[in-house]
Design an enzyme around this catalytic site. Structure first.
Site, PDB file in Angstrom:
ATOM      1  N   ASP A  29       1.154  -1.808  -0.034  1.00 27.53           N
ATOM      2  CA  ASP A  29       0.185  -0.236   0.034  1.00 27.53           C
ATOM      3  C   ASP A  29       0.752   0.991   0.070  1.00 27.53           C
ATOM      4  O   ASP A  29       2.319   1.458   0.310  1.00 27.53           O
ATOM      5  CB  ASP A  29      -1.126  -0.288   1.191  1.00 27.53           C
ATOM      6  N   ASN A  31       1.320   3.899  -2.903  1.00 29.25           N
ATOM      7  CA  ASN A  31       2.099   3.994  -4.443  1.00 29.25           C
ATOM      8  C   ASN A  31       1.440   4.952  -4.551  1.00 29.25           C
ATOM      9  O   ASN A  31       2.426   6.323  -4.945  1.00 29.25           O
ATOM     10  CB  ASN A  31       1.239   2.534  -5.215  1.00 29.25           C
ATOM     11  N   GLY A  32      -0.234   5.609  -3.936  1.00 27.59           N
ATOM     12  CA  GLY A  32      -0.530   6.499  -4.386  1.00 27.59           C
ATOM     13  C   GLY A  32       0.055   8.346  -3.895  1.00 27.59           C
ATOM     14  O   GLY A  32       0.588   8.307  -4.930  1.00 27.59           O
ATOM     15  N   SER A  74      -7.033  -5.915  -5.922  1.00 30.31           N
ATOM     16  CA  SER A  74      -8.350  -6.257  -5.589  1.00 30.31           C
ATOM     17  C   SER A  74      -9.433  -6.237  -5.369  1.00 30.31           C
ATOM     18  O   SER A  74      -9.517  -5.892  -7.298  1.00 30.31           O
ATOM     19  CB  SER A  74      -8.282  -6.202  -4.078  1.00 30.31           C
ATOM     20  N   ASN A  77     -10.375  -3.171  -6.447  1.00 28.48           N
ATOM     21  CA  ASN A  77     -10.287  -2.026  -6.645  1.00 28.48           C
ATOM     22  C   ASN A  77     -10.213  -1.778  -8.500  1.00 28.48           C
ATOM     23  O   ASN A  77     -10.058  -0.870  -8.980  1.00 28.48           O
ATOM     24  CB  ASN A  77      -8.090  -2.382  -7.047  1.00 28.48           C
ATOM     25  N   ARG A  80     -11.871   1.999  -9.056  1.00 27.41           N
ATOM     26  CA  ARG A  80     -10.867   2.990  -9.339  1.00 27.41           C
ATOM     27  C   ARG A  80     -10.691   3.623 -10.702  1.00 27.41           C
ATOM     28  O   ARG A  80     -11.287   2.852 -11.203  1.00 27.41           O
ATOM     29  CB  ARG A  80      -8.926   2.533  -9.371  1.00 27.41           C
ATOM     30  N   ARG A 203      -5.597  -2.154   9.139  1.00 24.59           N
ATOM     31  CA  ARG A 203      -6.645  -2.925   8.000  1.00 24.59           C
ATOM     32  C   ARG A 203      -6.013  -3.646   7.412  1.00 24.59           C
ATOM     33  O   ARG A 203      -4.806  -4.196   7.028  1.00 24.59           O
ATOM     34  CB  ARG A 203      -6.943  -2.506   6.863  1.00 24.59           C
ATOM     35  N   SER A 205      -8.450  -5.163   4.416  1.00 33.27           N
ATOM     36  CA  SER A 205      -8.473  -5.347   3.409  1.00 33.27           C
ATOM     37  C   SER A 205      -8.753  -6.548   2.477  1.00 33.27           C
ATOM     38  O   SER A 205      -8.739  -6.354   1.227  1.00 33.27           O
ATOM     39  CB  SER A 205      -7.244  -4.457   2.495  1.00 33.27           C
TER      40      SER A 205
HETATM   41  C1  FPP Z   1      -1.914   0.205  -3.437  1.00 34.37           C
HETATM   42  O1  FPP Z   1      -1.323   1.336  -3.685  1.00 34.37           O
HETATM   43  C2  FPP Z   1      -1.261  -0.503  -4.724  1.00 34.37           C
HETATM   44  C3  FPP Z   1      -2.192  -1.295  -5.469  1.00 34.37           C
HETATM   45  C4  FPP Z   1      -3.391  -0.759  -5.937  1.00 34.37           C
HETATM   46  C5  FPP Z   1      -1.435  -1.613  -6.042  1.00 34.37           C
HETATM   47  C6  FPP Z   1      -0.057  -2.892  -6.403  1.00 34.37           C
HETATM   48  C7  FPP Z   1       0.487  -3.304  -7.565  1.00 34.37           C
HETATM   49  C8  FPP Z   1       1.799  -3.153  -7.812  1.00 34.37           C
HETATM   50  C9  FPP Z   1       3.163  -2.846  -7.088  1.00 34.37           C
HETATM   51  C10 FPP Z   1       2.667  -3.529  -9.023  1.00 34.37           C
HETATM   52  C11 FPP Z   1       3.057  -5.661  -9.451  1.00 34.37           C
HETATM   53  C12 FPP Z   1       2.710  -5.900 -10.307  1.00 34.37           C
HETATM   54  C13 FPP Z   1       3.644  -6.831 -10.704  1.00 34.37           C
HETATM   55  C14 FPP Z   1       3.516  -7.068 -11.542  1.00 34.37           C
HETATM   56  C15 FPP Z   1       2.802  -8.402  -9.392  1.00 34.37           C
HETATM   57  P1  FPP Z   1      -2.414   2.447  -3.777  1.00 34.37           P
HETATM   58  O2  FPP Z   1      -2.750   3.238  -5.011  1.00 34.37           O
HETATM   59  O3  FPP Z   1      -3.239   1.826  -2.747  1.00 34.37           O
HETATM   60  O4  FPP Z   1      -1.969   3.535  -3.136  1.00 34.37           O
HETATM   61  P2  FPP Z   1      -2.977   4.791  -2.197  1.00 34.37           P
HETATM   62  O5  FPP Z   1      -2.917   4.628  -0.820  1.00 34.37           O
HETATM   63  O6  FPP Z   1      -1.358   5.435  -1.399  1.00 34.37           O
HETATM   64  O7  FPP Z   1      -3.650   5.896  -3.050  1.00 34.37           O
END
Ligand code: FPP
Length: 249
Positions: A29, A31-32, A74, A77, A80, A203, A205
């Site tokens: 979790d 990335n965003g 998930s 997801n 989104r 969580r 999730s």
């Molecule tokens: C949650 O962060 C992340 C995801 C929903 C995507 C995770 C996927 C990857 C890291 C790529 C994996 C690649 C392979 C090939 C398996 P978020 O976007 O919810 O972050 P935030 O809570 O900060 O918005």
């Protein structure tokens, strides 16, 4: 190999090999938020997240951990924005195509779990190829949960069992935990000993609801793209301090 990979290439001496988790599961979790902090679009966070996952897989392999399961997408997801979902699907496909050869060579056994039939056809084809080409590998078991939901997994297991009962192949009183586990996507993979969640959310999730019944949970404020070997080392040190009682005294 990056500098930090070289530095922690081998199991750090303060970790006890015999107390390592056999199976680590991760909720990747943040990335965003990571992308936002860098002034980048959210999708760049997912791209950086792939690098963090690749490093973690290699680290688990280097340190002798038998299984790694990552929550990539998930069932929730899909809600989104379209562009983000499309980007993720394309990213999964591209990464699989680019990395497959190396994973075959490194003896990784890849498995995807989730409702795979609703993924784009081209991604399904790539997934089938990756699972087929690595099915006989006996190195680390790398499982990627994609279009995965724990409740949905439990419901599909119930349906499959109910069908067997209806067909007279199984008696209701024969249904026990072992029978149930044989109908989960994760058949053949031991339950996670350690569940790591990044970005500070407390969580689960809908991830591996059945399988994490006795997992130790480690939550870090670090955002997923920044989760490196040093962070993993910290998580394992915390894990090795825990006393696992499995409901006993
Ligand atoms: C949650 O962060 C992340 C995801 C929903 C995507 C995770 C996927 C990857 C890291 C790529 C994996 C690649 C392979 C090939 C398996 P978020 O976007 O919810 O972050 P935030 O809570 O900060 O918005």
């Amino acid at each position: 190999m990056t500098a930090q990979q070289t530095e922690l290439q081998y199991l750090p001496p303060d970790l006890k090999r015999e107390l390592l988790p056999k199976h680590v599961a991760v909720i990747m979790d943040g990335n965003g938020r990571w992308a936002k902090h860098q002034g980048l679009p959210r999708i760049m966070g997912h791209k950086a997240g792939v690098d963090a996952l690749k490093d973690l897989l290699r680290c688990c392999k280097d340190w002798g951990i038998e299984a790694l399961t990552a929550y990539a997408f998930s069932t929730e997801n899909w809600g989104r924005p379209h562009e983000e979902v499309d980007f993720l699907m394309t990213l999964f496909q591209r990464v699989l195509r680019q990395e497959l050869r190396e994973m075959v060579e490194e003896n990784v056994q890849i498995r995807f779990v989730g409702n795979l039939s609703s993924l784009p056809r081209s991604l399904q084809a790539e997934i089938s190829r990756a699972m087929e080409e690595t099915k006989d590998n006996c190195g680390i078991k790398f499982t990627i949960a994609t279009n995965y939901g724990g409740r949905q997994e439990i419901i599909q297991a119930c349906r499959a069992i109910a069908q067997k009962v209806q067909q007279g192949l199984l008696q209701p009183d024969e249904i026990d935990e072992a029978t149930f586990e044989r109908h989960l996507y994760t058949i053949g993979i031991c339950d996670p000993d350690l569940l790591i969640r990044t970005s500070g959310e407390m969580r689960v999730s809908n991830f591996l609801l059945w399988q994490i019944a006795y997992s130790e949970i480690y939550i870090t404020d670090t955002l997923w793209p920044d989760f490196d070997r040093h962070e993993f080392h910290r998580a394992l040190c915390a894990y090795q301090q825990r006393e696992r009682r499995f409901g006993k005294v």
